[in-house]
Design a protein around this motif. Structure first.
Motif, PDB file in Angstrom:
ATOM      1  N   MET A  29       0.832  -1.207   0.000  1.00 43.11           N
ATOM      2  CA  MET A  29       0.000   0.000   0.000  1.00 43.11           C
ATOM      3  C   MET A  29       0.866   1.256   0.000  1.00 43.11           C
ATOM      4  SD  MET A  29      -2.967  -1.267   2.645  1.00 43.11           S
ATOM      5  CE  MET A  29      -3.915   0.238   2.671  1.00 43.11           C
ATOM      6  N   ILE A  30       1.929   1.238   0.800  1.00 46.20           N
ATOM      7  CA  ILE A  30       2.843   2.381   0.838  1.00 46.20           C
ATOM      8  C   ILE A  30       3.513   2.563  -0.524  1.00 46.20           C
ATOM      9  CG2 ILE A  30       5.020   3.231   1.811  1.00 46.20           C
ATOM     10  CD1 ILE A  30       4.085   1.927   4.495  1.00 46.20           C
ATOM     11  N   ALA A  31       4.020   1.457  -1.093  1.00 45.17           N
ATOM     12  CA  ALA A  31       4.688   1.538  -2.393  1.00 45.17           C
ATOM     13  C   ALA A  31       3.723   2.022  -3.473  1.00 45.17           C
ATOM     14  CB  ALA A  31       5.269   0.172  -2.766  1.00 45.17           C
ATOM     15  N   GLY A  32       2.500   1.513  -3.463  1.00 40.39           N
ATOM     16  CA  GLY A  32       1.497   1.953  -4.434  1.00 40.39           C
ATOM     17  C   GLY A  32       1.151   3.421  -4.261  1.00 40.39           C
ATOM     18  N   GLU A  47       1.716   4.397 -14.625  1.00 34.83           N
ATOM     19  CA  GLU A  47       0.348   4.633 -15.090  1.00 34.83           C
ATOM     20  C   GLU A  47      -0.670   3.642 -14.521  1.00 34.83           C
ATOM     21  OE1 GLU A  47       0.186   5.000 -19.324  1.00 34.83           O
ATOM     22  OE2 GLU A  47       1.737   6.555 -19.341  1.00 34.83           O
ATOM     23  N   ARG A  48      -0.226   2.439 -14.196  1.00 35.33           N
ATOM     24  CA  ARG A  48      -1.169   1.423 -13.703  1.00 35.33           C
ATOM     25  C   ARG A  48      -0.769   0.847 -12.350  1.00 35.33           C
ATOM     26  NH1 ARG A  48      -1.080  -0.452 -19.539  1.00 35.33           N
ATOM     27  NH2 ARG A  48      -2.927   0.559 -20.388  1.00 35.33           N
ATOM     28  N   ILE A  54      -4.024  -1.961  -5.778  1.00 36.18           N
ATOM     29  CA  ILE A  54      -5.348  -2.083  -5.157  1.00 36.18           C
ATOM     30  C   ILE A  54      -6.025  -3.377  -5.598  1.00 36.18           C
ATOM     31  CG2 ILE A  54      -7.692  -1.114  -5.104  1.00 36.18           C
ATOM     32  CD1 ILE A  54      -6.289   1.662  -5.295  1.00 36.18           C
ATOM     33  N   ARG A  55      -5.979  -3.645  -6.894  1.00 31.78           N
ATOM     34  CA  ARG A  55      -6.614  -4.852  -7.432  1.00 31.78           C
ATOM     35  C   ARG A  55      -5.985  -6.121  -6.828  1.00 31.78           C
ATOM     36  NH1 ARG A  55      -7.491  -2.947 -11.896  1.00 31.78           N
ATOM     37  NH2 ARG A  55      -5.376  -2.992 -12.739  1.00 31.78           N
ATOM     38  N   SER A  56      -4.661  -6.143  -6.766  1.00 34.01           N
ATOM     39  CA  SER A  56      -3.949  -7.303  -6.233  1.00 34.01           C
ATOM     40  C   SER A  56      -4.282  -7.549  -4.758  1.00 34.01           C
ATOM     41  CB  SER A  56      -2.447  -7.091  -6.408  1.00 34.01           C
ATOM     42  OG  SER A  56      -1.717  -8.091  -5.763  1.00 34.01           O
ATOM     43  N   LEU A  57      -4.251  -6.485  -3.961  1.00 34.12           N
ATOM     44  CA  LEU A  57      -4.549  -6.634  -2.533  1.00 34.12           C
ATOM     45  C   LEU A  57      -6.004  -7.022  -2.307  1.00 34.12           C
ATOM     46  CD1 LEU A  57      -2.472  -3.665  -1.104  1.00 34.12           C
ATOM     47  CD2 LEU A  57      -1.932  -6.107  -0.982  1.00 34.12           C
ATOM     48  N   HIS A  58      -6.903  -6.465  -3.100  1.00 33.65           N
ATOM     49  CA  HIS A  58      -8.319  -6.815  -2.989  1.00 33.65           C
ATOM     50  C   HIS A  58      -8.520  -8.293  -3.308  1.00 33.65           C
ATOM     51  CE1 HIS A  58     -12.637  -6.672  -3.234  1.00 33.65           C
ATOM     52  NE2 HIS A  58     -12.599  -7.031  -4.503  1.00 33.65           N
TER      53      HIS A  58
END
Length: 82
Positions: A29-32, A47-48, A54-58
């Motif tokens: 989350m911090i890196a994102g 860009e993504r 978010i998608r991966s963690l979800h």
């Protein structure tokens, strides 16, 4: 039961297990978030990355809930059971 072990026990983990799982979500989350901030200044970079994080963690979180539900484990505090 101490404040350090109360919540981890409600989700079936030891303190160290809970710390490891929380870090495995928190660090990405911090890196994102940093990638999103950099993207705001340099729109051609990352860009993504934020949405991918978010998608991966979800997906990880939902897959874990499904695995617990399929195993017949009860829902615990703050779990969103499906």
């Amino acid at each position: 039961m101490t404040p350090f072990t109360a919540h981890p026990q409600t989700v079936g983990e030891t303190y160290l297990q809970h710390m490891r799982v929380a870090a495995s979500f928190g660090l990405p989350m911090i890196a994102g978030g940093i990638a999103c901030l950099v993207h705001g200044v340099f729109p051609f970079l990352f860009e993504r990355t934020g949405s991918g994080t978010i998608r991966s963690l979800h997906e990880r979180m939902v897959a874990n809930r499904r695995r617990k539900a399929d195993a017949g484990e009860p829902c615990h505090e703050l779990d969103w059971c499906i």
